[in-house]
Design an enzyme around this catalytic site. Structure first.
Site, PDB file in Angstrom:
ATOM      1  N   ASP A   7     -10.153   3.448  -3.486  1.00 61.12           N
ATOM      2  CA  ASP A   7     -10.419   1.995  -3.817  1.00 61.12           C
ATOM      3  C   ASP A   7     -12.163   1.994  -3.579  1.00 61.12           C
ATOM      4  OD1 ASP A   7      -8.117   1.867  -2.198  1.00 61.12           O
ATOM      5  OD2 ASP A   7      -9.408   2.434  -0.083  1.00 61.12           O
ATOM      6  N   ASP A  33       1.368  -1.352  -0.268  1.00 64.46           N
ATOM      7  CA  ASP A  33      -0.207   0.135   0.088  1.00 64.46           C
ATOM      8  C   ASP A  33       0.704   1.414   0.494  1.00 64.46           C
ATOM      9  OD1 ASP A  33      -2.374   1.495  -0.340  1.00 64.46           O
ATOM     10  OD2 ASP A  33      -2.985  -0.402   1.069  1.00 64.46           O
TER      11      ASP A  33
END
Length: 389
Positions: A200, A145
């Site tokens: 996302d 991430d």
């Protein structure tokens, strides 16, 4: 547009290969985040591994079981990452062994910053020791991430972890997750096998969040022009699947899965496999739609036409056929038509049309096919030209 499309099809040729043998087709698996967030544990992961086998998802191709954020709590005196001892009492090596014993592959999550998105220890400055640790545990996949990245250059940060993973000698699929901010499709081939291309995903059709989350249809639109950048060993990643999490209608779930397959996206389920419904399982394990995603040619599909809310999308397949989505993003049922010419097939020839959700062959007049498509739904077909003289 048609000349460009035909040129791309002629250049496609034989299926390409991934340079390092990893992710020759888009990875398939399961990730804990969409359903469970930080509520992860050894018992959950073991039960999910069991369910991937018992439901037939493993046999359908779902092989990677990936723990997302919140499994890690600290570092020890040697700088090694430490898993939460309450939630993972047997340790990560034992969990990986359990997953491997089920015939599955094991994946982990970390972050290029000083901390993960949930403020657990990140890998900045610890890339080599983390990569070695993951390899020793038996990891096969790393999602990496981009939270708390503190002004780092993503090119350099991701390259550091990429080199560290390769130096372990263990084949570990590297999944970059910096949300498409630096246009990784233009530079990350050779660094990672897949890269997030959008923000996302949210469990909804047409929505958005102030922090950057987005609904399924928004993500589809963002992937539309990225088809030149995908292929064996380097995939655009529109984020994990929300099928089965309750926010999408059956039609929207079917459209969601169809588009991920046409876009040659990783198929990473994000539902509770332990209690999956028959309806959800039928979507996630449809072998004919999965075959489109896993096609050896490795081309990402693209939009070839839209008439307002009615759209036609197409993906060339290795056998010379075309996977086609007739898409209705409107609110009323509508007829949608595709012609052979606009998908690069001979206009004078006949073709077989296979409905991939109905799992039946359909009749079609020469050179075109039409179907009525419900709102927020798709008709997905495979059109195979008749090559007989």
């Amino acid at each position: 547009m048609r000349m460009l499309l035909v040129g791309l099809l002629l250049l496609a040729g034989a299926p390409a290969r991934a340079a390092d043998g990893l992710a020759a087709t888009p990875p398939m698996g399961w990730n804990s985040w969409n359903k469970f967030g930080c509520n992860v544990s050894e018992s959950l992961l073991k039960a999910t591994a069991d369910a991937l086998v018992s439901t037939g998802m493993k046999d359908a191709g779902y092989q990677y079981l990936v723990i997302d954020d919140c499994w890690q709590v600290s570092r020890d005196g040697q700088g090694r990452i430490v898993a939460d001892p309450q939630r993972f009492p047997s340790g990560m090596k034992a969990l990986a062994d359990y997953v491997h014993g089920k015939g599955l592959k094991f994946g982990l999550y970390s972050d290029a910053g000083t901390g993960t998105c949930e403020k657990r220890p990140g890998s900045k400055g610890h890339e080599e020791i983390d990569a070695r640790t993951y390899a020793e545990w038996g990891a096969d996949y790393l999602k990496y991430d981009w939270c708390n990245s503190e002004g780092q250059d993503p090119h350099e940060a991701y390259a550091r972890m990429s080199r560290a993973l390769r130096a372990t000698g263990r084949p570990i699929v590297f999944s970059m997750c910096e949300w498409g901010t630096s246009k990784p499709w233009t530079w990350a081939q050779g660094v990672a096998q897949l890269w997030r291309s959008t923000g996302d995903i949210q469990d909804c059709w047409d929505c958005g969040k102030s922090w950057g989350g987005m609904g399924v249809v928004h993500i589809i639109d963002l992937l539309a022009d990225l088809y030149p950048y995908a292929g064996p060993g380097h995939w655009n990643d529109p984020d994990m699947l929300e099928v089965g999490n309750g926010g999408l209608s059956p039609a929207e779930s079917r459209a969601h899965f169809s588009f991920w397959a046409l876009l040659a996206a990783p198929l990473i389920a994000g539902n509770d496999v332990r209690s999956v419904s028959r309806e959800t399982l039928d979507i996630l394990t449809n072998p004919e739609v999965i075959a489109v995603d896993q096609d050896a040619l490795g081309m990402q599909g693209r939009k070839v036409r839209d008439n307002g809310p009615q759209e036609v999308w197409m993906k060339p397949l290795a056998d010379g056929s075309r996977a086609v989505i007739l898409f209705n993003r409107g609110t009323e049922p509508s007829d949608v038509t595709v012609s052979w010419e606009e998908i690069g097939l001979p206009t004078a020839g006949k073709a077989t049309v296979r409905d991939l959700w109905a799992k039946s062959d359909l009749s079609a007049p020469t050179a075109r096919f039409q179907a009525k498509v419900g709102p927020h739904d798709v008709v997905m077909v495979k059109i195979t030209p008749d090559l007989q003289p």
